[in-house]
Structures are given as structure tokens and as C-alpha cells.
Design a protein around this motif. Structure first.
Motif, PDB file in Angstrom:
ATOM      1  N   HIS A  55       0.829  -1.204   0.000  1.00  0.00           N
ATOM      2  CA  HIS A  55       0.000   0.000   0.000  1.00  0.00           C
ATOM      3  C   HIS A  55       0.870   1.263   0.000  1.00  0.00           C
ATOM      4  N   LEU A  56       0.223   2.388  -0.272  1.00  0.00           N
ATOM      5  CA  LEU A  56       0.930   3.669  -0.333  1.00  0.00           C
ATOM      6  C   LEU A  56       1.741   3.939   0.933  1.00  0.00           C
ATOM      7  N   SER A  57       1.162   3.610   2.087  1.00  0.00           N
ATOM      8  CA  SER A  57       1.823   3.903   3.362  1.00  0.00           C
ATOM      9  C   SER A  57       3.104   3.095   3.562  1.00  0.00           C
ATOM     10  N   GLN A  58       3.279   2.023   2.771  1.00  0.00           N
ATOM     11  CA  GLN A  58       4.457   1.164   2.914  1.00  0.00           C
ATOM     12  C   GLN A  58       5.589   1.562   1.967  1.00  0.00           C
ATOM     13  N   ILE A  59       5.358   2.549   1.135  1.00  0.00           N
ATOM     14  CA  ILE A  59       6.348   2.964   0.144  1.00  0.00           C
ATOM     15  C   ILE A  59       7.179   4.117   0.683  1.00  0.00           C
ATOM     16  N   LYS A  60       8.475   3.990   0.584  1.00  0.00           N
ATOM     17  CA  LYS A  60       9.382   5.030   1.063  1.00  0.00           C
ATOM     18  C   LYS A  60       9.474   6.144   0.026  1.00  0.00           C
ATOM     19  N   LEU A  61       9.185   7.361   0.479  1.00  0.00           N
ATOM     20  CA  LEU A  61       9.213   8.520  -0.406  1.00  0.00           C
ATOM     21  C   LEU A  61      10.432   9.389  -0.118  1.00  0.00           C
ATOM     22  N   PRO A  62      10.909  10.125  -1.117  1.00  0.00           N
ATOM     23  CA  PRO A  62      11.992  11.083  -0.868  1.00  0.00           C
ATOM     24  C   PRO A  62      11.535  12.157   0.118  1.00  0.00           C
ATOM     25  N   LYS A  63      12.483  12.785   0.785  1.00  0.00           N
ATOM     26  CA  LYS A  63      12.179  13.836   1.748  1.00  0.00           C
ATOM     27  C   LYS A  63      11.395  14.972   1.080  1.00  0.00           C
ATOM     28  N   GLY A  64      10.347  15.416   1.773  1.00  0.00           N
ATOM     29  CA  GLY A  64       9.564  16.537   1.266  1.00  0.00           C
ATOM     30  C   GLY A  64       8.450  16.156   0.316  1.00  0.00           C
ATOM     31  N   VAL A  65       8.288  14.850   0.056  1.00  0.00           N
ATOM     32  CA  VAL A  65       7.270  14.377  -0.893  1.00  0.00           C
ATOM     33  C   VAL A  65       6.219  13.569  -0.145  1.00  0.00           C
ATOM     34  N   GLU A  66       4.952  13.781  -0.477  1.00  0.00           N
ATOM     35  CA  GLU A  66       3.885  12.993   0.140  1.00  0.00           C
ATOM     36  C   GLU A  66       2.837  12.624  -0.899  1.00  0.00           C
TER      37      GLU A  66
END
Length: 202
Positions: free
Chosen positions: A159-170
Motif C-alpha cells: 500500500h501507499l503507506s508502505q512505500i518510502k518517499l523522498p524527503k519533502g514528498v507525500e
């Protein structure tokens, strides 16, 4: 990947003028937003198409060079010819360095072969979403988002919540409480048959 597009302002407007531009090897377009006036542009069709083929062109902050002056923009819309697959029109929106932007960014799925559901369970990775709307400053915008599916078993999803995003991105969806599934491991007919063979008859 820095992408630059050269353009010139165009004076003539209307369907007839746009048709003449296309016959002359140019693509009509428009740039707007950023607290400035919108105005029509023309861009060399061959140069534009070479850039257009890159995935990053659709999910990156671009540098639009208009008669020597540079502006940071996003591709917001485009029209393609239904038969010839040529670009008919493009819309660019100016972006601010201090205001967050909403952009659809593609997913890149990795490590599918290492997933237990594929390697041991004989399943396949099903892509439920291929892109997602993100919110961030222009400087933080990623060209793509990596989705590691190496831990998935058959029937499991990431799910979306399990994906690591770059800093400052949501993720915009996640910010609104929608933790949608992005990928899952689905059973194939082969894996279902194998399971049936392994199960002893009652």
C-alpha cells in the motif's frame, strides 16, 4: 535529468493558424500560471517529440526557454493526433520555487523475481496503480517512485503507506486518508493447478 524546451511566442491564433503551424513543422502550445499572463507558443515538432518520449518529460519540472528567457514549468496537458501519433498541442504551467505542486509520478516496480509469491508461489505481480499524485516543492519532485515488492507473498499487497518517499514528498491520496493498494501478487492458473495437485484427496 534536466530537460529544456526551446519555444517562441506566436501571434496568430485560431484553428487555421494552428493548422498552418503544424504543416510548417511546429507544435502550437500555451504557457500560463505563476501570476503572469498566459500566452501562446510554438515549438519545433521534432525537438519536442524527442523529449516527449522520455518518461521524465511527463513528471519533471522542465525548463522552457522562450526567446532566451527561462521559466520553470510542468507539462499539464497535450493532444495527440489519433492516427499519426504526432503532438497537436501542449499546455505548460509555470511553477513557483516556494509553492507546493501536485504532479502524477510513475511507479517503478523492483525485485519482482525475488518476491516469495513469485519465486516460490508461482504468482505474478499485478500493478494496481502505475502512478500516483504527489505533493511537494518543485525542487523535491522525483522522476519516479520505486516500489519494492520483494517481501510479498501470494495474495498480499503493498500500500501507499508502505512505500518510502523522498524527503519533502507525500502522496495526495494518503494525506486524504486513502491508503490504496499499489501492487499485489496474484495467483496464476499454473500456481492454482500446482496447489490442487499437492492437496491430497479426502
Amino acid at each position: 535529468m534536466a530537460i529544456e524546451i526551446n519555444a517562441v511566442k506566436r501571434d496568430a491564433k485560431g484553428t487555421g493558424a494552428s493548422r498552418r503551424l503544424r504543416h510548417a513543422g511546429s507544435v502550437p502550445g500555451v504557457v500560463y500560471g505563476g501570476g503572469k499572463d498566459a500566452y501562446p507558443l510554438e515549438i519545433n515538432a521534432k525537438e519536442l517529440f524527442l523529449q516527449f518520449r522520455h518518461e521524465a518529460f511527463h513528471a519533471s519540472v522542465l525548463t522552457l526557454i522562450i526567446e532566451g528567457k527561462k521559466e520553470s514549468v510542468l507539462l499539464r496537458d497535450f493532444q495527440m493526433h489519433p492516427v499519426r501519433n504526432t503532438i497537436q498541442h501542449v499546455d505548460f504551467q509555470r511553477v513557483s520555487a516556494t509553492e507546493k505542486i501536485h504532479v502524477k509520478v510513475p511507479f517503478h516496480f523492483t525485485n519482482a523475481d525475488a518476491a516469495p509469491g513469485v519465486k516460490l508461489g508461482g504468482g505474478i505481480v499485478a500493478h494496481i496503480q502505475t502512478e500516483a499524485d504527489v505533493s511537494c516543492l518543485a525542487k523535491d519532485l522525483p522522476e519516479f517512485i520505486e516500489v519494492d515488492v520483494s517481501a510479498l507473498e501470494v495474495g498480499q499487497s503493498i500500500h501507499l503507506s508502505q512505500i518510502k518517499l523522498p524527503k519533502g514528498v507525500e502522496f495526495v491520496q494518503l494525506a486524504h486518508g486513502d491508503d490504496a493498494a499499489v501492487a499485489s501478487i496474484a495467483k496464476t492458473r499454473g500456481s492454482v493447478s500446482a496447489t490442487a495437485e499437492e492437496t491430497p484427496e479426502a
